[in-house]
Design a protein around this motif. Structure first.
Motif, mmCIF file in Angstrom:
data_model
loop_
_atom_site.group_PDB
_atom_site.id
_atom_site.type_symbol
_atom_site.label_atom_id
_atom_site.label_comp_id
_atom_site.label_asym_id
_atom_site.label_seq_id
_atom_site.Cartn_x
_atom_site.Cartn_y
_atom_site.Cartn_z
ATOM 1 N N ASN A 135 0.852 -1.191 0.000
ATOM 2 C CA ASN A 135 0.000 0.000 0.000
ATOM 3 C C ASN A 135 0.890 1.244 0.000
ATOM 4 O OD1 ASN A 135 -1.713 2.178 0.701
ATOM 5 N ND2 ASN A 135 -3.145 0.768 1.685
ATOM 6 N N ILE A 136 1.131 1.807 -1.173
ATOM 7 C CA ILE A 136 2.079 2.912 -1.289
ATOM 8 C C ILE A 136 1.585 4.153 -0.561
ATOM 9 C CG2 ILE A 136 1.168 3.748 -3.502
ATOM 10 C CD1 ILE A 136 4.140 4.328 -4.255
ATOM 11 N N GLN A 137 0.249 4.355 -0.494
ATOM 12 C CA GLN A 137 -0.269 5.534 0.197
ATOM 13 C C GLN A 137 0.045 5.481 1.691
ATOM 14 O OE1 GLN A 137 -2.185 3.793 -2.067
ATOM 15 N NE2 GLN A 137 -2.038 5.329 -3.702
ATOM 16 N N GLU A 138 -0.173 4.320 2.310
ATOM 17 C CA GLU A 138 0.088 4.206 3.744
ATOM 18 C C GLU A 138 1.581 4.234 4.043
ATOM 19 O OE1 GLU A 138 -2.135 1.598 6.241
ATOM 20 O OE2 GLU A 138 -3.687 1.274 4.727
ATOM 21 N N VAL A 139 2.367 3.604 3.204
ATOM 22 C CA VAL A 139 3.822 3.644 3.385
ATOM 23 C C VAL A 139 4.328 5.075 3.272
ATOM 24 C CG1 VAL A 139 6.034 3.018 2.330
ATOM 25 C CG2 VAL A 139 4.258 1.274 2.639
ATOM 26 N N SER A 140 3.872 5.794 2.261
ATOM 27 C CA SER A 140 4.298 7.180 2.060
ATOM 28 C C SER A 140 3.874 8.061 3.223
ATOM 29 C CB SER A 140 3.710 7.726 0.752
ATOM 30 O OG SER A 140 4.217 7.015 -0.359
ATOM 31 N N HIS A 141 2.695 7.806 3.777
ATOM 32 C CA HIS A 141 2.199 8.598 4.909
ATOM 33 C C HIS A 141 3.133 8.476 6.111
ATOM 34 C CE1 HIS A 141 -0.655 10.523 7.611
ATOM 35 N NE2 HIS A 141 -0.501 9.511 8.446
ATOM 36 N N ILE A 142 3.622 7.269 6.372
ATOM 37 C CA ILE A 142 4.540 7.055 7.497
ATOM 38 C C ILE A 142 5.831 7.824 7.278
ATOM 39 C CG2 ILE A 142 5.947 5.333 8.699
ATOM 40 C CD1 ILE A 142 3.683 3.295 8.088
ATOM 41 N N PHE A 143 6.405 7.711 6.086
ATOM 42 C CA PHE A 143 7.672 8.379 5.805
ATOM 43 C C PHE A 143 7.505 9.898 5.786
ATOM 44 C CE2 PHE A 143 9.003 4.178 4.824
ATOM 45 C CZ PHE A 143 10.383 4.170 4.756
ATOM 46 N N LYS A 144 6.385 10.369 5.260
ATOM 47 C CA LYS A 144 6.136 11.811 5.202
ATOM 48 C C LYS A 144 6.012 12.408 6.592
ATOM 49 C CE LYS A 144 3.159 15.201 2.903
ATOM 50 N NZ LYS A 144 1.957 15.377 2.031
ATOM 51 N N ARG A 145 5.494 11.636 7.529
ATOM 52 C CA ARG A 145 5.302 12.130 8.895
ATOM 53 C C ARG A 145 6.647 12.388 9.588
ATOM 54 N NH1 ARG A 145 1.902 9.123 13.797
ATOM 55 N NH2 ARG A 145 2.496 10.606 15.432
#
Length: 358
Positions: free
Chosen positions: A70-80
């Motif tokens: 799930n690229i959206q959830e993975v990206s959300h973690i890294f963006k945070r």
């Protein structure tokens, strides 16, 4: 805040890495959705390891029940967390070449596309971090089986005059051979990790592991050879040897030795996109027949096993890692555990737990 992101954080290497960096005062972001249970059933459930980390480190261990596809959830973690992320250890995977053949699309999506999602989030949000990927010796396919091997009483062994006698080096070919579908998906991820390092000048590293073992593994018949073998001996579970007369050799490395190697890379990154073979090497290797003898000696119990002459597709007859390249770049690193010490620890730390589970 100093953050370490660890995928597969409830698995063998992931949990060992999590506890190591938590004990050093880092905040660990664990990403693990317990797919191991989906692959292999209740016996492979890693929830106990996640619970242990959450209870022991309630302030610094932050778990995300996220699928790396799930690229959206993975990206959300890294963006945070962005540049607070100093290290990414990527261990999440579909780990079995037997299982991969039952569902090649899921295998590839997890191992290859999941790795791509993590690499892209790393590139966009924390490009100064270090990215370490647990690859596998299966990227070499069945090329190791072309080595000149001799049959001994309880193992296959390579000719002492061969350049690989002290272990297979990183220059072994990965092309034009039979890999298994698992080997292909992991090789795809391996090359992606290298490419992000070399193309984008990022600190990415592939560790091509042999048998990674330790007491925290939820071993099953399809994955976790040493751990599962010891469990079968201790709990009187029938065991099946597949092909090569049970004399096939693997080098075995303890999870703590893997983490100490990763930490060497983190503390002193070398050339971007570097690849290292990492296993027990000549210090710690064993055949199946030899491992059965050791397990029986340690436990004082006999293993009930049968032999199937049909070997697993792409299975290695003899695989021992050369550690020369890694030790040259990191001369202070060395293996602390040999096969005897690994199996004794598995027995000691699981004899009560496994009986309760049974």
């Amino acid at each position: 805040m100093s953050v370490v992101v660890i995928t597969g954080s409830a698995g063998l290497i992931g949990s060992e890495a999590s506890e190591y960096y938590l004990s050093k005062g880092y905040t660990v972001i664990g990403i693990d959705n317990n797919m191991r249970k989906f692959f292999f059933g209740d016996e492979a459930d890693t929830l106990w390891n996640r619970t242990y980390l959450e209870q022991k480190y309630p302030q610094n261990y932050i778990h995300h029940d996220v699928d790396i596809r799930n690229i959206q959830e993975v990206s959300h973690i890294f963006k945070r967390y962005k540049n607070e992320i100093l290290l990414i250890i990527h261990t999440a995977a579909q780990p079995s070449h037997d299982w991969a053949s039952t569902d090649p699309i899921t295998d590839f999506n997890i191992n290859a596309n999941g790795t791509l999602n993590l690499l892209e989030a790393f590139r966009l949000y924390c490009p100064k971090a270090v990215f370490i990927f647990t690859s596998t010796n299966k990227v070499y396919g069945d090329y190791p089986n072309q080595l000149p091997l001799k049959e001994l009483e309880k193992r296959w062994e390579i000719d002492p005059s061969h350049p690989y006698f002290n272990g297979i080096q990183e220059n072994m070919n990965v092309d034009q051979c039979l890999h298994s579908l698992f080997g292909v998906s992991k090789l795809s991820a391996d090359v992606l990790v290298q490419e992000y390092g070399k193309y984008f000048n990022l600190h990415t590293y592939c560790l091509r592991g042999g048998v990674l073992s330790g007491s925290k593994q939820s071993g099953v018949a399809a994955h976790g050879f040493i751990n599962y073998l010891m469990k079968c001996v201790m709990l009187d579970i029938p065991y099946t040897i597949y092909g090569h007369k049970g004399k096939q050799v693997r080098d075995v490395i303890h999870s703590r030795d893997v983490i100490s190697a990763m930490d060497c890379i983190f503390r002193n990154p070398q050339k971007c996109g570097e690849v290292y073979n990492l296993g027990g090497g000549r210090h710690s290797n064993v055949s199946i027949l030899e491992a059965i003898d050791i397990a029986q000696e340690i436990s004082g119990q006999k293993l009930k096993y049968q032999y199937s002459p049909k070997a697993r597709i792409g299975d290695h007859i003899w695989y021992v890692s050369s550690l020369n390249k890694f030790k040259t770049d990191y001369p202070d690193w060395d293996i602390k555990f040999d096969i005897q010490k690994i199996m004794k620890q598995i027995y000691k730390e699981n004899k009560t737990k496994w009986k309760k589970t049974t």
